[in-house]
Scaffold this motif. Structure first.
Motif, mmCIF file in Angstrom:
data_model
loop_
_atom_site.group_PDB
_atom_site.id
_atom_site.type_symbol
_atom_site.label_atom_id
_atom_site.label_comp_id
_atom_site.label_asym_id
_atom_site.label_seq_id
_atom_site.Cartn_x
_atom_site.Cartn_y
_atom_site.Cartn_z
ATOM 1 N N HIS A 72 5.202 -3.018 3.792
ATOM 2 C CA HIS A 72 3.906 -3.465 3.255
ATOM 3 C C HIS A 72 3.253 -4.503 4.163
ATOM 4 O O HIS A 72 2.017 -4.576 4.225
ATOM 5 N N VAL A 73 4.054 -5.293 4.851
ATOM 6 C CA VAL A 73 3.491 -6.234 5.830
ATOM 7 C C VAL A 73 2.806 -5.454 6.954
ATOM 8 O O VAL A 73 1.663 -5.744 7.339
ATOM 9 N N VAL A 74 3.515 -4.447 7.486
ATOM 10 C CA VAL A 74 2.938 -3.622 8.547
ATOM 11 C C VAL A 74 1.699 -2.893 8.036
ATOM 12 O O VAL A 74 0.689 -2.777 8.744
ATOM 13 N N TYR A 75 1.745 -2.423 6.791
ATOM 14 C CA TYR A 75 0.601 -1.728 6.183
ATOM 15 C C TYR A 75 -0.624 -2.631 6.143
ATOM 16 O O TYR A 75 -1.744 -2.197 6.442
ATOM 17 N N SER A 76 -0.438 -3.888 5.782
ATOM 18 C CA SER A 76 -1.564 -4.812 5.694
ATOM 19 C C SER A 76 -2.181 -5.101 7.057
ATOM 20 O O SER A 76 -3.380 -5.337 7.172
ATOM 21 N N TYR A 77 -1.364 -5.074 8.108
ATOM 22 C CA TYR A 77 -1.864 -5.355 9.452
ATOM 23 C C TYR A 77 -2.510 -4.129 10.107
ATOM 24 O O TYR A 77 -3.494 -4.260 10.835
#
Length: 254
Positions: A72-77
């Motif tokens: 989800h961190v990668v998704y947000s970026y």
């Protein structure tokens, strides 16, 4: 979690605040997780194998949770959808179920190459807890299907509202949003490994399908409530038994 809009285009992406919050939480938890193997190794080397079992279980649970958080961190970026005057530009994960993966693909599709937008409900179930998701895809005239993403049936991600984006793409392209029949997928983790059922196998959704799917989901919710009630009853009962045993050992009941 903002939607930035400028003349001639609309851009959907996560806000800086969301990215910062997720990143800080990940960085705060990581040191504790990294230290667990050393703690477990020290205990095992001193012959405390039985005492290490809870730590091993905790390490596995935390590791899985951190992997999901990282996705989800990668998704947000990385996720970005730009609706322009003549086409749509997207950077999206290679979706396999509602959990975003770590592989991302860039797409640039002119509106006149879009055949239609398709969406369907997907019911997932983890440990008897059901969740209803809405998946949306772009189907091009060449037959390519591009997964926009997922949204909960009862709520949208304010930063990247997938259902809303699908409707806006259809509006700009002048095509229909075709709703397919709701399906049961099972576990999200199973979907991550094997993917979701093919879209061509489902019929177009009718009012009857929608009503039956709603009734089935309501039954799943009711069964989940019963399961959680019985589980809570068992946990409370075991806690009371343990309390009575401890009181008996301490002599309070003599």
């Amino acid at each position: 979690m903002t939607v930035a809009a400028t003349t001639g285009k609309t851009v959907y992406q996560a806000s800086g605040g969301r990215k910062t919050a997720l990143t800080l939480f990940l960085l705060l938890v990581m040191p504790f997780f990294v230290s667990l193997p050393f703690v477990i190794g020290m205990r095992v080397s001193h012959g405390l194998l039985s005492d290490s079992v809870p730590l091993i279980i905790a390490a596995v649970v935390i590791g899985v949770s951190l992997a999901l958080l990282l996705s989800h961190v990668v998704y947000s970026y990385r996720t970005r959808i730009e609706l322009g005057d003549t086409g749509v530009k997207m950077t999206l994960p290679d979706w396999k179920g509602p959990t975003p993966g770590l592989r991302y693909v860039k797409h640039e599709i002119p509106y006149d190459q879009i055949a239609r937008i398709e969406s369907r409900g997907e019911v997932y179930r983890e440990l008897a807890v059901p969740s209803m998701m809405r998946a949306s895809t772009v189907l091009t005239k060449t037959g390519q299907r591009i997964h926009l993403g997922y949204s909960h049936e009862t709520s949208e991600d304010p930063a990247i509202p997938v259902t809303e984006i699908a409707a806006r793409i259809a509006e700009r392209a002048g095509v229909e949003v075709r709703e397919k029949e709701c399906i049961r997928v099972g576990s999200q983790y199973k979907a991550m490994l094997k993917g979701t059922p093919a879209w061509d196998t489902a019929d177009d959704e009718t009012e009857g399908h929608r009503r039956v799917a709603g009734d089935d989901y309501a039954k799943l919710i009711q069964s989940n409530h019963k399961y959680m009630f019985y589980l809570a009853f068992v946990v409370i009962g075991l806690a009371l038994i343990a309390l009575v045993v401890d009181l008996g050992r301490s002599g309070c009941l003599n």
